[in-house]
Design a protein around this motif. Sequence first.
Motif, mmCIF file in Angstrom:
data_model
loop_
_atom_site.group_PDB
_atom_site.id
_atom_site.type_symbol
_atom_site.label_atom_id
_atom_site.label_comp_id
_atom_site.label_asym_id
_atom_site.label_seq_id
_atom_site.Cartn_x
_atom_site.Cartn_y
_atom_site.Cartn_z
ATOM 1 N N LEU A 379 6.279 -14.956 5.884
ATOM 2 C CA LEU A 379 5.866 -16.200 5.253
ATOM 3 C C LEU A 379 6.958 -17.256 5.361
ATOM 4 O O LEU A 379 6.707 -18.414 5.700
ATOM 5 C CB LEU A 379 5.511 -15.941 3.793
ATOM 6 N N GLU A 380 8.173 -16.854 5.027
ATOM 7 C CA GLU A 380 9.375 -17.677 5.131
ATOM 8 C C GLU A 380 10.507 -16.753 5.555
ATOM 9 O O GLU A 380 10.336 -15.521 5.551
ATOM 10 C CB GLU A 380 9.697 -18.357 3.788
ATOM 11 N N PRO A 381 11.632 -17.271 5.909
ATOM 12 C CA PRO A 381 12.739 -16.385 6.280
ATOM 13 C C PRO A 381 13.023 -15.350 5.188
ATOM 14 O O PRO A 381 13.202 -15.694 4.015
ATOM 15 C CB PRO A 381 13.922 -17.349 6.462
ATOM 16 N N ASP A 382 12.967 -14.071 5.571
ATOM 17 C CA ASP A 382 13.223 -12.938 4.683
ATOM 18 C C ASP A 382 12.153 -12.789 3.598
ATOM 19 O O ASP A 382 12.395 -12.094 2.597
ATOM 20 C CB ASP A 382 14.623 -13.039 4.029
ATOM 21 N N GLU A 383 11.013 -13.411 3.736
ATOM 22 C CA GLU A 383 9.899 -13.215 2.812
ATOM 23 C C GLU A 383 8.678 -12.780 3.627
ATOM 24 O O GLU A 383 8.283 -13.457 4.580
ATOM 25 C CB GLU A 383 9.587 -14.495 2.037
ATOM 26 N N TYR A 384 8.065 -11.633 3.221
ATOM 27 C CA TYR A 384 7.011 -11.024 4.023
ATOM 28 C C TYR A 384 5.778 -10.737 3.159
ATOM 29 O O TYR A 384 5.858 -10.630 1.925
ATOM 30 C CB TYR A 384 7.492 -9.714 4.663
ATOM 31 N N ALA A 385 4.651 -10.536 3.884
ATOM 32 C CA ALA A 385 3.398 -10.116 3.250
ATOM 33 C C ALA A 385 2.654 -9.222 4.236
ATOM 34 O O ALA A 385 2.965 -9.196 5.443
ATOM 35 C CB ALA A 385 2.537 -11.323 2.878
ATOM 36 N N VAL A 386 1.695 -8.452 3.725
ATOM 37 C CA VAL A 386 0.854 -7.604 4.564
ATOM 38 C C VAL A 386 -0.607 -7.792 4.142
ATOM 39 O O VAL A 386 -0.901 -8.202 3.006
ATOM 40 C CB VAL A 386 1.248 -6.119 4.450
ATOM 41 N N PHE A 387 -1.530 -7.496 5.064
ATOM 42 C CA PHE A 387 -2.935 -7.453 4.716
ATOM 43 C C PHE A 387 -3.288 -6.022 4.333
ATOM 44 O O PHE A 387 -3.132 -5.107 5.134
ATOM 45 C CB PHE A 387 -3.804 -7.912 5.902
ATOM 46 N N VAL A 388 -3.742 -5.825 3.069
ATOM 47 C CA VAL A 388 -4.098 -4.514 2.555
ATOM 48 C C VAL A 388 -5.631 -4.415 2.508
ATOM 49 O O VAL A 388 -6.323 -5.339 2.044
ATOM 50 C CB VAL A 388 -3.508 -4.285 1.148
ATOM 51 N N MET A 389 -6.166 -3.291 2.984
ATOM 52 C CA MET A 389 -7.614 -3.099 2.964
ATOM 53 C C MET A 389 -8.065 -2.723 1.556
ATOM 54 O O MET A 389 -7.652 -1.683 1.018
ATOM 55 C CB MET A 389 -8.011 -2.002 3.957
ATOM 56 N N GLU A 390 -8.861 -3.583 0.937
ATOM 57 C CA GLU A 390 -9.424 -3.347 -0.398
ATOM 58 C C GLU A 390 -10.936 -3.563 -0.319
ATOM 59 O O GLU A 390 -11.392 -4.656 0.048
ATOM 60 C CB GLU A 390 -8.797 -4.292 -1.420
ATOM 61 N N ASP A 391 -11.681 -2.507 -0.655
ATOM 62 C CA ASP A 391 -13.150 -2.557 -0.614
ATOM 63 C C ASP A 391 -13.631 -2.995 0.766
ATOM 64 O O ASP A 391 -14.565 -3.802 0.921
ATOM 65 C CB ASP A 391 -13.711 -3.518 -1.676
ATOM 66 N N GLY A 392 -12.925 -2.498 1.802
ATOM 67 C CA GLY A 392 -13.324 -2.784 3.164
ATOM 68 C C GLY A 392 -12.925 -4.145 3.669
ATOM 69 O O GLY A 392 -13.250 -4.503 4.799
ATOM 70 N N GLN A 393 -12.192 -4.926 2.831
ATOM 71 C CA GLN A 393 -11.788 -6.265 3.233
ATOM 72 C C GLN A 393 -10.245 -6.387 3.192
ATOM 73 O O GLN A 393 -9.589 -5.835 2.296
ATOM 74 C CB GLN A 393 -12.404 -7.321 2.298
ATOM 75 N N PRO A 394 -9.645 -7.072 4.160
ATOM 76 C CA PRO A 394 -8.189 -7.268 4.139
ATOM 77 C C PRO A 394 -7.795 -8.328 3.097
ATOM 78 O O PRO A 394 -8.370 -9.424 3.086
ATOM 79 C CB PRO A 394 -7.873 -7.734 5.552
ATOM 80 N N ARG A 395 -6.854 -7.970 2.245
ATOM 81 C CA ARG A 395 -6.339 -8.890 1.228
ATOM 82 C C ARG A 395 -4.832 -9.079 1.446
ATOM 83 O O ARG A 395 -4.087 -8.106 1.604
ATOM 84 C CB ARG A 395 -6.578 -8.335 -0.180
ATOM 85 N N ILE A 411 9.369 -0.506 2.814
ATOM 86 C CA ILE A 411 8.758 -1.339 1.785
ATOM 87 C C ILE A 411 9.329 -0.899 0.439
ATOM 88 O O ILE A 411 9.086 0.222 -0.024
ATOM 89 C CB ILE A 411 7.226 -1.194 1.791
ATOM 90 N N LYS A 412 10.069 -1.786 -0.163
ATOM 91 C CA LYS A 412 10.723 -1.454 -1.434
ATOM 92 C C LYS A 412 9.803 -1.693 -2.629
ATOM 93 O O LYS A 412 9.951 -1.069 -3.675
ATOM 94 C CB LYS A 412 12.012 -2.270 -1.576
ATOM 95 N N SER A 413 8.886 -2.638 -2.501
ATOM 96 C CA SER A 413 7.914 -2.879 -3.581
ATOM 97 C C SER A 413 6.715 -3.629 -3.003
ATOM 98 O O SER A 413 6.826 -4.289 -1.972
ATOM 99 C CB SER A 413 8.547 -3.673 -4.727
ATOM 100 N N GLY A 414 5.565 -3.497 -3.669
ATOM 101 C CA GLY A 414 4.353 -4.213 -3.244
ATOM 102 C C GLY A 414 3.307 -3.326 -2.627
ATOM 103 O O GLY A 414 2.151 -3.726 -2.511
ATOM 104 N N LEU A 415 3.681 -2.102 -2.210
ATOM 105 C CA LEU A 415 2.742 -1.159 -1.610
ATOM 106 C C LEU A 415 2.998 0.238 -2.147
ATOM 107 O O LEU A 415 4.125 0.577 -2.530
ATOM 108 C CB LEU A 415 2.889 -1.141 -0.078
ATOM 109 N N GLU A 416 1.939 1.054 -2.119
ATOM 110 C CA GLU A 416 2.053 2.446 -2.504
ATOM 111 C C GLU A 416 1.743 3.304 -1.289
ATOM 112 O O GLU A 416 0.957 2.925 -0.405
ATOM 113 C CB GLU A 416 1.063 2.785 -3.632
#
Length: 429
Positions: A379-395, A411-416
Amino acid sequence: PEIQTSVVRRGDLTLYASGSGTLIAGKQAELGFGTSGTVQATYVQPGDIVEAGQILAEQADIEALEAEVAAADLALHEAREALETLHEQADLVAAEAQVAVAEAQEALEDAQRTWQYQQEGYRASSVTIKAAEAALVVAQDAMERAESRSDDFEDDDPQGAHDYKNYAAAVQAYRSALANLNWYTGHPTETQQAGLDAAVALATAQLAEAQRAYEKVNDGPDPDEVTKAELQVAAAEAELASAQRNLDMAVIEAPFAGTVMEISANPGDEVTGAFLTLADLSVAQLEISLDETDADKIAVGHPVEVVFDTYPDDLYTGTVVQVDPRLSTEFGLATVEGLVQLDGDSFDGLLLGMNASVDVISGRAEGVALVPVEALRELEPDEYAVFVMEDGQPRLRTVEVGLMDLTFAEIKSGLEVGEIVTTGVVETG
């Protein structure tokens, strides 16, 4: 459209830089005498294990080195005495300089008086000049009267001869009176005047020099002389230290406990420089080289994994203890040089000079959540995001990223672990 996905999994991630290394002793010393000389004796052989302080070799002609120390010590004593004398005699030197100023002043005044008395109008007083004129008149009259009596002089006439003798004396007296009068009323010749001027100039210069000399010592010893004496003391101290060092190094002692690696001279040989090598084999180190592109992956304290070419199945570990501050260039290749301390307290059968492959570990994460790097969206330098599949849709969901290599990211936080993320681009119509 088909969406490419990946499951967040638990695993390990290690960042490292690979390079090569050569085994060296952790401590090594090249030993020799302090000066060129003859080997009197060696007391060890290559391979001997020695203790710190143990005598290894001795130089011949130690008596000559002792004499050099004694001579240097005497020279230092004399230099220090000269400096002390300079301070002790400061008052006497100042008084002598003051006397020299007075004498130079008197000499200048004499030269100036002489110059003045030689000038026209200053050679005699009016009384002296009138007396000289009178003396000339008297001398001329006496000469003329003597001349009249000597006109009839014949060779066989004693009286005539006596008269002529008186006439000659009268002529001489007249000429002397004339010369005196001319000198009193005359002036110096060009050559005489040049000599008078030079005498005054010389006396003036000598007075100035005497005054400068006095000013230097008026408030203490001459600073230039003190500096010179202090430099002589310093030079004598250095000479004594060098002579003492040569004497001390005439007997080579082991600076630390270790193993004698090499002796390149025998008793009776003339040597210059080091001829005995001592190494501490209780500590092993590696000189390592990495490609310059890995310069950001090596730092003091980083762990290292080592595999020697001779023992490919054995893994050794160590720590970076030194990184050279400049690149090394050889055959057109730039490399980062460093030093690795191997773990353990001995070589364990390793030999100096063995080659090895090394991995410098710049980061390690164990048992962490991992995703493919393709899943990350910056998203910005050193800031990231991922698309997670929820109910068949990427969020879209922001995450905190830790270590990252070319394949996986921590991944230190934000995903399991077990969640599904997309790794490809979602097509939209």
